[in-house]
Design a protein around this motif. Structure first.
Motif, mmCIF file in Angstrom:
data_model
loop_
_atom_site.group_PDB
_atom_site.id
_atom_site.type_symbol
_atom_site.label_atom_id
_atom_site.label_comp_id
_atom_site.label_asym_id
_atom_site.label_seq_id
_atom_site.Cartn_x
_atom_site.Cartn_y
_atom_site.Cartn_z
ATOM 1 N N LYS A 90 5.309 19.912 -6.342
ATOM 2 C CA LYS A 90 6.336 19.939 -5.299
ATOM 3 C C LYS A 90 5.796 20.174 -3.885
ATOM 4 N N ASN A 91 4.506 20.390 -3.750
ATOM 5 C CA ASN A 91 3.916 20.608 -2.430
ATOM 6 C C ASN A 91 2.910 19.498 -2.138
ATOM 7 N N PHE A 92 3.232 18.643 -1.170
ATOM 8 C CA PHE A 92 2.394 17.477 -0.882
ATOM 9 C C PHE A 92 1.936 17.487 0.572
ATOM 10 N N TRP A 93 0.665 17.171 0.760
ATOM 11 C CA TRP A 93 0.043 17.138 2.088
ATOM 12 C C TRP A 93 -0.562 15.745 2.246
ATOM 13 N N VAL A 94 0.056 14.893 3.071
ATOM 14 C CA VAL A 94 -0.289 13.475 3.124
ATOM 15 C C VAL A 94 -0.894 13.111 4.483
ATOM 16 N N HIS A 95 -2.154 12.726 4.482
ATOM 17 C CA HIS A 95 -2.828 12.301 5.706
ATOM 18 C C HIS A 95 -2.548 10.824 5.966
ATOM 19 N N PHE A 134 0.842 -1.203 0.000
ATOM 20 C CA PHE A 134 0.000 0.000 0.000
ATOM 21 C C PHE A 134 0.879 1.256 0.000
ATOM 22 N N ILE A 135 1.906 1.224 0.818
ATOM 23 C CA ILE A 135 2.808 2.376 0.931
ATOM 24 C C ILE A 135 3.530 2.624 -0.391
ATOM 25 N N THR A 136 3.895 1.557 -1.073
ATOM 26 C CA THR A 136 4.572 1.690 -2.365
ATOM 27 C C THR A 136 3.697 2.426 -3.378
ATOM 28 N N GLU A 137 2.403 2.153 -3.362
ATOM 29 C CA GLU A 137 1.499 2.840 -4.286
ATOM 30 C C GLU A 137 1.433 4.334 -3.998
ATOM 31 N N ILE A 138 1.470 4.698 -2.734
ATOM 32 C CA ILE A 138 1.480 6.116 -2.381
ATOM 33 C C ILE A 138 2.795 6.754 -2.816
ATOM 34 N N LYS A 139 3.863 6.023 -2.671
ATOM 35 C CA LYS A 139 5.168 6.512 -3.138
ATOM 36 C C LYS A 139 5.135 6.782 -4.636
ATOM 37 N N TYR A 140 4.610 5.834 -5.416
ATOM 38 C CA TYR A 140 4.525 6.015 -6.863
ATOM 39 C C TYR A 140 3.653 7.216 -7.213
ATOM 40 N N ALA A 141 2.570 7.395 -6.484
ATOM 41 C CA ALA A 141 1.672 8.513 -6.757
ATOM 42 C C ALA A 141 2.392 9.844 -6.585
ATOM 43 N N ILE A 142 3.084 9.999 -5.461
ATOM 44 C CA ILE A 142 3.817 11.244 -5.210
ATOM 45 C C ILE A 142 4.915 11.433 -6.249
ATOM 46 N N TRP A 143 5.618 10.360 -6.565
ATOM 47 C CA TRP A 143 6.712 10.446 -7.527
ATOM 48 C C TRP A 143 6.202 10.850 -8.909
ATOM 49 N N ASN A 144 5.109 10.273 -9.350
ATOM 50 C CA ASN A 144 4.565 10.592 -10.673
ATOM 51 C C ASN A 144 4.102 12.042 -10.765
ATOM 52 N N ILE A 145 3.506 12.541 -9.695
ATOM 53 C CA ILE A 145 3.086 13.942 -9.676
ATOM 54 C C ILE A 145 4.310 14.859 -9.639
ATOM 55 N N TYR A 146 5.294 14.486 -8.863
ATOM 56 C CA TYR A 146 6.532 15.266 -8.756
ATOM 57 C C TYR A 146 7.220 15.374 -10.119
ATOM 58 N N GLN A 147 7.230 14.298 -10.864
ATOM 59 C CA GLN A 147 7.875 14.318 -12.181
ATOM 60 C C GLN A 147 7.192 15.278 -13.144
ATOM 61 N N LYS A 148 5.940 15.608 -12.872
ATOM 62 C CA LYS A 148 5.208 16.563 -13.714
ATOM 63 C C LYS A 148 5.176 17.964 -13.104
ATOM 64 N N GLY A 149 6.066 18.202 -12.160
ATOM 65 C CA GLY A 149 6.232 19.545 -11.619
ATOM 66 C C GLY A 149 5.657 19.791 -10.249
ATOM 67 N N ASN A 185 11.114 13.488 1.432
ATOM 68 C CA ASN A 185 11.544 14.856 1.719
ATOM 69 C C ASN A 185 13.033 15.042 1.475
ATOM 70 N N SER A 186 13.794 14.005 1.713
ATOM 71 C CA SER A 186 15.247 14.088 1.508
ATOM 72 C C SER A 186 15.651 13.771 0.073
ATOM 73 N N GLN A 187 14.785 13.078 -0.664
ATOM 74 C CA GLN A 187 15.130 12.643 -2.018
ATOM 75 C C GLN A 187 14.634 13.571 -3.114
ATOM 76 N N LEU A 188 13.484 14.204 -2.905
ATOM 77 C CA LEU A 188 12.881 15.026 -3.952
ATOM 78 C C LEU A 188 13.317 16.474 -3.801
ATOM 79 N N ILE A 189 14.113 16.937 -4.719
ATOM 80 C CA ILE A 189 14.682 18.277 -4.660
ATOM 81 C C ILE A 189 13.583 19.330 -4.796
ATOM 82 N N ASN A 190 13.641 20.347 -3.921
ATOM 83 C CA ASN A 190 12.693 21.472 -3.931
ATOM 84 C C ASN A 190 11.254 21.057 -3.659
#
Length: 354
Positions: free
Chosen positions: A194-199, A177-192, A249-254
């Protein structure tokens, strides 16, 4: 006591710090679906849903507003339009991809988190071009980069897993489950993005539906009457989600990934209900069966035979699974305090970046 009882009003009194129109893209399940399920399936909820604020069913499983509605109010922006709304939608302040019943897995089943992000990516690729062609009520390139991306999902993954698996097997599934959330954030990050709010996910074992449905004995209940195995699984999910947010937070620049401890917020309200003016922490306002849980899987809220409380403001649970507007107002107030976020920033912090 006066302070606690005034909490539900706080989201309405917070002044926005936004210097431009705030943009929010939301992903999740029924905790933040503002009408996507209704729009997508062509269905309509029935009264008494929506009775408190909208005075009619408004695509939300609650008597009124959800947490996301209060958070939008805190930014002085309109409620989020569901992505699937085809009847005069307005996406100038973002879009809501959350759908009732959604989970992280399986990936390609509508409307999983993967599908929601895929919808967003299509929305992201087409909106700027459509704006150049003269379409209105959309957002441009810069808006996507400055937007806030909110994610609230995982409750259904755990709930459905407990339907067929034992505790150990559920725990073993959590990394997927956590991996899917990781992919979601990563895919959005790749499209610009940079501000994520995760409950994180709430105390599953305190939901009247679960308490009424699961076989239990006294040793499985905590001091407040909640099911320990389900809550322990939620805590395990949350611990792994927090680690993920710290890593990203440590891996995704800006990028800024804020982890929000919704579990502690919700459990505190249930454990200390009377301090907040609530009288029935584990009982549904709308359902059937009476005390202690007022939940019957065959006669849920709105179905023939249901009963509904007179004062929803005294109840935390609306229908056994979802929360009343009064409870959602407290949750939003707690979120806005910034006492439950890591890093410790206020929801309005992103206004200075929008």
């Amino acid at each position: 006591m006066i302070f606690f009882l005034s909490l539900p009003l706080l989201p309405l009194s917070v002044h926005s710090q936004c210097t431009r129109n705030p943009i929010i893209f939301n992903f999740g399940d029924s905790n933040s679906d503002t009408g996507g399920y209704v729009d997508g399936l062509g269905l309509s909820f029935v009264p008494p849903n929506g009775r408190t604020y909208f005075h009619q069913p408004a695509g939300r499983l609650s008597d009124g507003r959800l947490m996301i509605d209060f958070l939008c109010e805190s930014l002085d922006t309109g409620y989020l339009t569901p992505y699937l709304n085809s009847l005069g939608p307005n996406f100038t302040n973002g879009a809501n991809f959350a759908i009732i019943g959604s989970a992280t897995l399986p990936r390609y089943v509508p409307f999983s988190l993967h599908v929601q992000v895929s919808q967003f990516l299509r929305f992201r690729s087409r909106s700027p071009a459509l704006m150049l062609s003269g379409y209105k009520d959309l957002v441009g390139d810069a808006d996507f980069e400055n937007a806030l991306y909110t994610i609230d999902i995982g409750q259904n993954d755990l709930a459905e897993s407990f339907g067929s698996l034992n505790y150990s097997q559920v725990i073993d599934k959590i990394p997927s489950f956590i991996t899917e959330i990781k992919y979601a954030i990563w895919n959005i990050y790749q499209k610009g993005g940079k501000n994520f709010w995760v409950h994180n996910t709430g105390p599953l074992g305190c939901l009247p539906q679960k308490l009424a449905s699961f076989a239990r004995n006294a040793s499985q209940l905590d001091e407040h009457g909640c099911l320990l195995p389900l809550n322990d699984a939620a805590k395990a999910f949350n611990a792994q989600l927090r680690v993920l947010c710290e890593q990203l937070n440590s891996q995704l620049i800006n990028a800024t990934i804020v982890y929000v401890d919704i579990y502690s917020i919700k459990y505190d309200l249930i454990a200390n209900a009377s301090n907040y003016g609530f009288e029935h922490p584990l009982m549904a306002c709308c359902g059937n069966g009476g005390a202690p849980y007022n939940y019957d899987a065959n006669i849920t809220c709105g179905r023939t035979g249901y009963t509904v409380c007179h004062e929803g403001s005294k109840f935390i649970s609306w229908d056994g699974v979802h929360y009343t507007e009064a409870a959602n107002a407290v949750f939003a107030s707690k979120i806005l305090s910034s006492n439950y976020t890591t890093p410790r920033v206020n929801f309005n912090f992103f206004c200075t970046k929008m």
